[in-house]
Design a protein around this motif. Structure first.
Motif, mmCIF file in Angstrom:
data_model
loop_
_atom_site.group_PDB
_atom_site.id
_atom_site.type_symbol
_atom_site.label_atom_id
_atom_site.label_comp_id
_atom_site.label_asym_id
_atom_site.label_seq_id
_atom_site.Cartn_x
_atom_site.Cartn_y
_atom_site.Cartn_z
ATOM 1 N N TYR A 1 -49.620 5.039 24.991
ATOM 2 C CA TYR A 1 -50.437 3.892 25.429
ATOM 3 C C TYR A 1 -50.987 4.137 26.837
ATOM 4 N N ASP A 2 -50.157 4.709 27.705
ATOM 5 C CA ASP A 2 -50.595 5.006 29.072
ATOM 6 C C ASP A 2 -51.773 5.971 29.058
ATOM 7 N N ARG A 3 -51.711 7.030 28.219
ATOM 8 C CA ARG A 3 -52.822 7.987 28.125
ATOM 9 C C ARG A 3 -54.069 7.331 27.525
ATOM 10 N N PHE A 4 -53.860 6.412 26.574
ATOM 11 C CA PHE A 4 -54.988 5.688 25.976
ATOM 12 C C PHE A 4 -55.734 4.887 27.037
ATOM 13 N N VAL A 5 -54.996 4.169 27.871
ATOM 14 C CA VAL A 5 -55.635 3.373 28.922
ATOM 15 C C VAL A 5 -56.308 4.272 29.945
ATOM 16 N N ALA A 6 -55.640 5.392 30.321
ATOM 17 C CA ALA A 6 -56.184 6.283 31.341
ATOM 18 C C ALA A 6 -57.492 6.926 30.906
ATOM 19 N N ILE A 7 -57.629 7.268 29.618
ATOM 20 C CA ILE A 7 -58.816 7.980 29.140
ATOM 21 C C ILE A 7 -59.888 7.021 28.630
ATOM 22 N N CYS A 8 -59.463 5.970 27.939
ATOM 23 C CA CYS A 8 -60.436 5.048 27.339
ATOM 24 C C CYS A 8 -60.879 3.936 28.301
ATOM 25 N N LYS B 1 -58.319 6.608 19.360
ATOM 26 C CA LYS B 1 -59.228 6.131 20.402
ATOM 27 C C LYS B 1 -59.447 7.197 21.469
ATOM 28 N N ILE B 2 -58.369 7.942 21.809
ATOM 29 C CA ILE B 2 -58.472 8.983 22.831
ATOM 30 C C ILE B 2 -59.432 10.086 22.381
ATOM 31 N N ILE B 3 -59.265 10.558 21.146
ATOM 32 C CA ILE B 3 -60.121 11.629 20.632
ATOM 33 C C ILE B 3 -61.571 11.168 20.549
ATOM 34 N N SER B 4 -61.772 9.913 20.152
ATOM 35 C CA SER B 4 -63.153 9.374 20.103
ATOM 36 C C SER B 4 -63.771 9.373 21.491
ATOM 37 N N SER C 1 -67.805 20.389 28.645
ATOM 38 C CA SER C 1 -66.634 20.987 27.992
ATOM 39 C C SER C 1 -65.432 20.989 28.931
ATOM 40 N N GLY C 2 -65.679 21.131 30.237
ATOM 41 C CA GLY C 2 -64.588 21.093 31.200
ATOM 42 C C GLY C 2 -63.910 19.737 31.233
ATOM 43 N N GLY C 3 -64.715 18.684 31.147
ATOM 44 C CA GLY C 3 -64.149 17.329 31.122
ATOM 45 C C GLY C 3 -63.345 17.083 29.872
ATOM 46 N N LYS C 4 -63.846 17.613 28.736
ATOM 47 C CA LYS C 4 -63.098 17.460 27.479
ATOM 48 C C LYS C 4 -61.749 18.165 27.558
ATOM 49 N N TYR C 5 -61.774 19.391 28.104
ATOM 50 C CA TYR C 5 -60.522 20.154 28.201
ATOM 51 C C TYR C 5 -59.519 19.453 29.123
ATOM 52 N N LYS C 6 -60.016 18.957 30.259
ATOM 53 C CA LYS C 6 -59.124 18.287 31.212
ATOM 54 C C LYS C 6 -58.516 17.023 30.604
ATOM 55 N N GLY D 1 -52.338 16.733 24.789
ATOM 56 C CA GLY D 1 -51.917 17.677 23.760
ATOM 57 C C GLY D 1 -50.428 17.929 23.752
ATOM 58 N N SER D 2 -49.841 18.089 24.944
ATOM 59 C CA SER D 2 -48.401 18.352 25.025
ATOM 60 C C SER D 2 -47.601 17.161 24.519
ATOM 61 N N HIS D 3 -48.069 15.951 24.864
ATOM 62 C CA HIS D 3 -47.370 14.742 24.416
ATOM 63 C C HIS D 3 -47.402 14.637 22.889
ATOM 64 N N LEU D 4 -48.557 14.920 22.301
ATOM 65 C CA LEU D 4 -48.679 14.828 20.847
ATOM 66 C C LEU D 4 -47.810 15.880 20.158
ATOM 67 N N ALA D 5 -47.701 17.079 20.775
ATOM 68 C CA ALA D 5 -46.859 18.131 20.194
ATOM 69 C C ALA D 5 -45.394 17.708 20.170
ATOM 70 N N VAL D 6 -44.931 17.102 21.259
ATOM 71 C CA VAL D 6 -43.533 16.658 21.332
ATOM 72 C C VAL D 6 -43.282 15.514 20.354
ATOM 73 N N VAL D 7 -44.239 14.610 20.235
ATOM 74 C CA VAL D 7 -44.099 13.494 19.294
ATOM 75 C C VAL D 7 -43.948 14.011 17.867
ATOM 76 N N CYS D 8 -44.794 14.958 17.489
ATOM 77 C CA CYS D 8 -44.725 15.506 16.122
ATOM 78 C C CYS D 8 -43.407 16.236 15.884
ATOM 79 N N LEU D 9 -42.968 17.015 16.875
ATOM 80 C CA LEU D 9 -41.723 17.761 16.728
ATOM 81 C C LEU D 9 -40.526 16.825 16.650
ATOM 82 N N PHE D 10 -40.504 15.843 17.526
ATOM 83 C CA PHE D 10 -39.350 14.942 17.608
ATOM 84 C C PHE D 10 -39.278 13.993 16.422
ATOM 85 N N LEU D 11 -40.350 13.234 16.207
ATOM 86 C CA LEU D 11 -40.314 12.220 15.165
ATOM 87 C C LEU D 11 -40.380 12.833 13.772
#
Length: 489
Positions: A124-131, A224-227, A235-240, A246-256
């Motif tokens: 949620y924090d990343r959603f607010v920060a990016i969107c 919402k973040i990807i949109s 492209s630099g802004g997209k990568y940043k 990306g790291s957060h999503l990787a940990v979520v998938c691995l953990f849950l």
């Protein structure tokens, strides 16, 4: 328990038998070293995150506030399972008492729930920060951040209470062998001899409330973040933007993914060995990888470590300090072992290994004394207190020294120096006070063996430790008074 336990109706179970990874005696030292290394890396990595976030004002943001809380939960999470597993490997004993199993299960339920609740909050924090970047400081204010962590903790307590109620309702077990290396709530439910249908219903309700809702929130946030990221022109802004998620999503998938796989799969025919490996992924591997994925490869964390070196350089005392009468000292310069840069990695590894061996050795003593009723004697009671004092004793000096070697910074603030000195005097005084008490204990045991049990009763032993602690506090206060009266240097 007898071999035909499946046919019996056990109304009382005093202990359970945990599954071991291997019965091969040649593999035991390898497993011991492997899990010990993973545990120490996890604890130290997450402690480093907490230390850096707490000490650097540039990291006092919602993202790193949640990250430090996640690190704290990870330390508790892995500490509920791995130390007991390491002791079991070393002692070749996989038995755990009913009370010990219930305690381990309770802490496990709290920390695992806290972990994925914080992962949801971080999404949620990343959603607010990016969107909603312009409204981010207003929405994610300190009060809301604290409230989200508090709600996560309260929901974790509720989850733990519900799991406890389900287990306590079980009056008989069809087996005492748990198909896991720790007391997994889902595995305990499978051992019930009574009607398990209500418990299965409650379990899946918990999965929906505590699992699917948070997952839905995470995936909605990332939708919402990807949109929003796709609408960024450069492209630099997209990568940043994506690199923070990306790291957060990787940990979520691995953990849950592994957690729910074990939780759902425990109700159907499932290989115990595969289930143990899957549970190992989310209980040991994921907390170990979090510091590397989130922070140790993060530019902000690296910058914070560098700032520890350059901090307060502008206010450093002049070289002719001996000829001046400074009315206020803000920091001190500690002595370094060597200025040779080639020796720094060797010193870092040397002191880190010595520190880890000391911590683990004393923790093993405390755990062994607490868990074995045969060691509940005055001698081992004093020994466990000595081990606790030794852990604090070495922790007041060596971690700071290791950090100084790594950051090439030997400066310590006046407040930090006074704090370190206070803790050092307390713990070193407790150390030799407890050694004195242990000498007296041996004197009574050898010279007055018939009266030993009467003289060294539990109340008197506790009184001796309390007196040792109070004398150590007095010693610390006297040292503090001496330093504070000489504040002008």
């Amino acid at each position: 328990c007898p071999s035909n336990i499946q046919a019996q109706n056990l109304t009382r179970v005093s202990a359970f038998l945990l599954m071991s990874f291997s019965k091969d005696a040649d593999l035991q030292p390898i497993l011991f070293g492997l899990f010990l290394s993973m545990y120490l890396v996890t604890v130290l990595g997450n402690l480093l995150i907490i230390l850096v976030v707490s000490s650097d004002s540039h990291l006092h943001t919602p993202m790193y506030f949640f990250l430090s809380n996640l690190s704290l939960a990870d330390i508790g999470f892995i500490s509920t399972t791995v130390p007991n597993m390491i002791v079991n490997i070393q002692t070749h004993n996989d038995v755990i008492s009913y009370a010990g199993c219930l305690t381990q299960m309770s802490f496990f339920a709290i920390f695992v729930c806290m972990d994925y609740m914080l992962l949801t909050v971080m999404a949620y924090d990343r959603f607010v920060a990016i969107c909603h970047p312009l409204h981010y400081p207003v929405i994610m204010n300190p009060r809301l951040c604290g409230f989200l962590v508090l709600v996560s903790f309260l929901l974790s307590l509720l989850d733990f209470q519900l799991h406890n109620l389900m287990i306590l309702k079980i009056t008989s077990f069809k087996n005492v062998e748990i198909s896991s290396f720790f007391c997994d709530p889902s595995q305990l439910l499978n051992l019930s001899c009574s009607d398990v249908y209500p418990n299965i219903i409650v379990k899946y309700i918990l999965i929906v409330i505590y699992g699917l809702f948070p997952i839905a929130g995470i995936f909605f946030s990332y939708y919402k973040i990807i949109s929003s990221i796709l609408r960024i022109p450069s492209s630099g802004g997209k990568y940043k933007a994506f690199s923070t998620c990306g790291s957060h999503l990787a940990v979520v998938c691995l953990f849950l993914g592994t957690a729910f796989g074990v939780y759902f799969g425990s109700s159907v025919s499932h290989s115990p060995r595969k289930g143990a490996v899957a549970s190992l992924m989310y209980t040991v591997v994921t907390p170990m990888l979090n510091p590397f994925i989130y922070s140790l490869r993060n530019r902000d964390i690296k910058s914070a470590l560098r700032r520890l070196h350059s901090k307060s350089q502008h206010s450093w005392c002049p070289r002719n300090i001996q000829t001046q009468n400074l009315t206020r000292v803000s920091e001190f310069l500690l002595m370094s072992f060597s200025e040779d840069p080639d020796l720094q990695p060797i010193l870092f590894v040397l002191f880190l290994c010595m520190y880890l061996v000391t911590i683990l050795g004393n923790l093993l003593i405390i755990l062994a004394v607490c868990s074995d009723s045969h060691l509940h004697t005055p001698m081992y009671f004093f020994l466990s207190n000595l081990s606790l004092a030794d852990i604090g004793f070495i922790s007041t000096r060596v971690p700071n020294m290791i950090l100084d070697i790594q950051t090439h910074n030997d400066i310590i603030s006046y407040v930090g120096c006074l704090t370190q000195m206070s803790l050092f005097t307390i713990l070193v005084c407790i150390d030799y006070m407890v050694l004195t008490v242990m000498a007296y204990d041996q004197f009574v045991a050898i010279c007055h063996p018939l009266h030993y049990a009467v003289i060294m009763n539990s109340r008197f032993c506790g009184f001796l430790i309390l007196v040792s602690f109070l004398l150590s506090l007095l010693d610390s206060q006297l040292h503090n008074l001496m330093i504070l009266t000489n504040y002008q240097l």
